[in-house]
Design an enzyme around this catalytic site. Structure first.
Site, PDB file in Angstrom:
ATOM      1  N   ARG A  49      22.421  -0.763 -15.422  1.00  0.00           N
ATOM      2  CA  ARG A  49      22.174   0.186 -15.960  1.00  0.00           C
ATOM      3  C   ARG A  49      22.151   0.190 -17.495  1.00  0.00           C
ATOM      4  O   ARG A  49      21.193   0.555 -18.221  1.00  0.00           O
ATOM      5  CB  ARG A  49      22.600   1.456 -15.426  1.00  0.00           C
ATOM      6  N   TYR A 102      -2.935  12.018 -24.384  1.00  0.00           N
ATOM      7  CA  TYR A 102      -2.957  11.493 -22.913  1.00  0.00           C
ATOM      8  C   TYR A 102      -2.446  12.571 -22.050  1.00  0.00           C
ATOM      9  O   TYR A 102      -1.264  13.374 -22.434  1.00  0.00           O
ATOM     10  CB  TYR A 102      -2.021  10.145 -22.818  1.00  0.00           C
ATOM     11  N   ASP A 174       2.437   6.316 -30.274  1.00  0.00           N
ATOM     12  CA  ASP A 174       2.085   5.451 -29.073  1.00  0.00           C
ATOM     13  C   ASP A 174       1.066   4.597 -29.110  1.00  0.00           C
ATOM     14  O   ASP A 174      -0.021   4.748 -29.560  1.00  0.00           O
ATOM     15  CB  ASP A 174       1.618   6.693 -27.944  1.00  0.00           C
ATOM     16  N   LYS A 199       0.426  -1.318 -19.167  1.00  0.00           N
ATOM     17  CA  LYS A 199      -1.024  -1.115 -19.629  1.00  0.00           C
ATOM     18  C   LYS A 199      -1.250  -2.717 -20.287  1.00  0.00           C
ATOM     19  O   LYS A 199      -0.959  -3.563 -19.574  1.00  0.00           O
ATOM     20  CB  LYS A 199      -1.582   0.023 -20.666  1.00  0.00           C
TER      21      LYS A 199
END
Length: 379
Positions: A49, A102, A174, A199
């Site tokens: 982690r 978004y 973004d 993406k």
């Protein structure tokens, strides 16, 4: 030595394995690491982690291609967004967001962070005067998408960075739609870049992920602390797939852009299409800014249908090569109806999108086949 984008994408953080000479970073499917005595960590690894060598390779590569000091990889783009907001902001703070953000980002603000005490205002970011008027003494972040999803609005990153500095806020961009190949927000003054690496960075519709890249090393350390504390990290196989996609981002984006430009030409000439939203068009209100800050104009195209929502839905249902589906940025072309799909969460809000809108993610197939499919779908 200054290296080109494609060289960094292939080599940054990806030295051949010292034990075998493997030219691709291995998938370290491991949760914990043997320590050489109490507190004696090998290369800083103790628990995956906190850090994993496969994820480290991706994080170093992302930092390199965005020109930042620290990259961090997450389980999703929204996990990255949540982490940066809770690192920078506290309850009572204020954030300016795009008025066509978004839908998932809007949901995060409206349904999650607002309950935590974080206030926000949607503002047209292409209007600098409107952004300045929306700033309060509590404003900690100006949140930018450029191009926006799905209306492909453009914001001037350099101008907004200056405005943010003047009011003591940070600029978070973004960069998912443009990708680091087409746009470099940190070089234009942004403080943090956010990606849904699902993406264009991943590029093959086979992995979900997110990333943050910080310009300042100190902020990068704060983000890394919260990444570890909150725990929404990218797994090693997801990191490996994303890193594989990053290697070919430059060549893929060139084809995405070339195909999108041909699709735009077809749509402009079709009598049932009332408008085409693409920043590469001279008549687009953000064209001059996009030309200044982007290498090319991207693979995302939206358009509106003369027959309204019913006709827009029909077009989505009639394509054969363009796959009806959410997400974007993969090698295959996708079509969707934002109002009923990706942006259903903003229905009834100030960010509601037009019902006659269709969004395309133009892939890298043979462009003549894409044009033929759209022609038959449009009728």
């Amino acid at each position: 030595m200054n290296q080109g984008f494609e060289t960094l994408a292939i080599h940054a953080g990806q030295e051949p394995d010292p034990y075998t000479g493997a030219v691709v970073p291995p998938i370290y499917a491991v949760s914990t690491y043997k320590q050489d005595g109490v507190g004696g960590l090998r290369a800083g690894y103790e628990y995956s982690r906190s850090a994993n060598p496969t994820r480290t390779a991706l994080e170093e590569a992302m930092a390199a291609v965005e020109g930042g000091s620290r990259g961090l990889a997450f389980a999703s783009g929204l996990a990255a967004e949540d982490t940066v907001l809770r690192t920078i902001c506290k309850p009572g703070d204020h954030v300016i967001i795009p008025n066509d953000a978004y839908g998932g980002t809007y949901r995060l603000f409206a349904k999650v962070h607002e309950r935590w005490g974080l206030h926000y205002d949607p503002v047209p970011l292409g209007d600098l005067a409107a952004v300045a008027a929306a700033v309060t003494q509590k404003t900690r972040v100006i949140w930018v998408e450029t191009p926006t999803n799905p209306l492909l609005g453009i914001a001037d990153i350099a101008a907004l960075a200056q405005l943010a500095r003047d009011c003591g806020a940070l600029l978070v961009v973004d960069n998912t739609f443009a990708s680091p190949y087409l746009q470099q927000p940190l070089a234009l003054g942004a403080d943090v870049v956010v990606h849904s690496t699902t993406k264009y960075v991943g590029g093959h519709s086979d992995v979900v992920g997110g990333a943050l890249v910080a310009r300042d090393a100190g902020l990068g350390e704060e983000l890394a602390y919260h990444q570890n504390a909150m725990g929404a990290v990218a797994g090693p196989f997801d990191a490996w797939l994303t890193l594989r996609g990053l290697k070919t981002l430059g060549v893929r984006m060139d084809r995405h852009c070339e195909n999108a430009e041909r699709v735009v030409d077809l749509l402009l000439a079709h009598p049932r299409v009332t408008s085409v939203l693409y920043p590469g068009l001279a008549e687009h209100p953000g064209h001059e800014v996009a030309a200044k800050q982007m290498r090319r104009f991207g693979g995302m195209v939206s358009f509106r249908m003369a027959g309204g929502e019913a006709e827009a839905v029909e077009v989505c249902d009639r394509t054969r090569l363009f796959t009806l589906g959410e997400s974007l940025g993969g090698v295959e072309s996708l079509i969707e109806h934002p109002g009923r799909m990706t942006h259903a969460s903003v229905a009834g809000s100030p960010l509601e999108v037009p019902g006659d809108l269709v969004r395309l993610s133009v892939g890298i197939e043979s462009v003549d086949d894409l044009l033929a499919d759209l022609t038959q779908a449009l009728g």
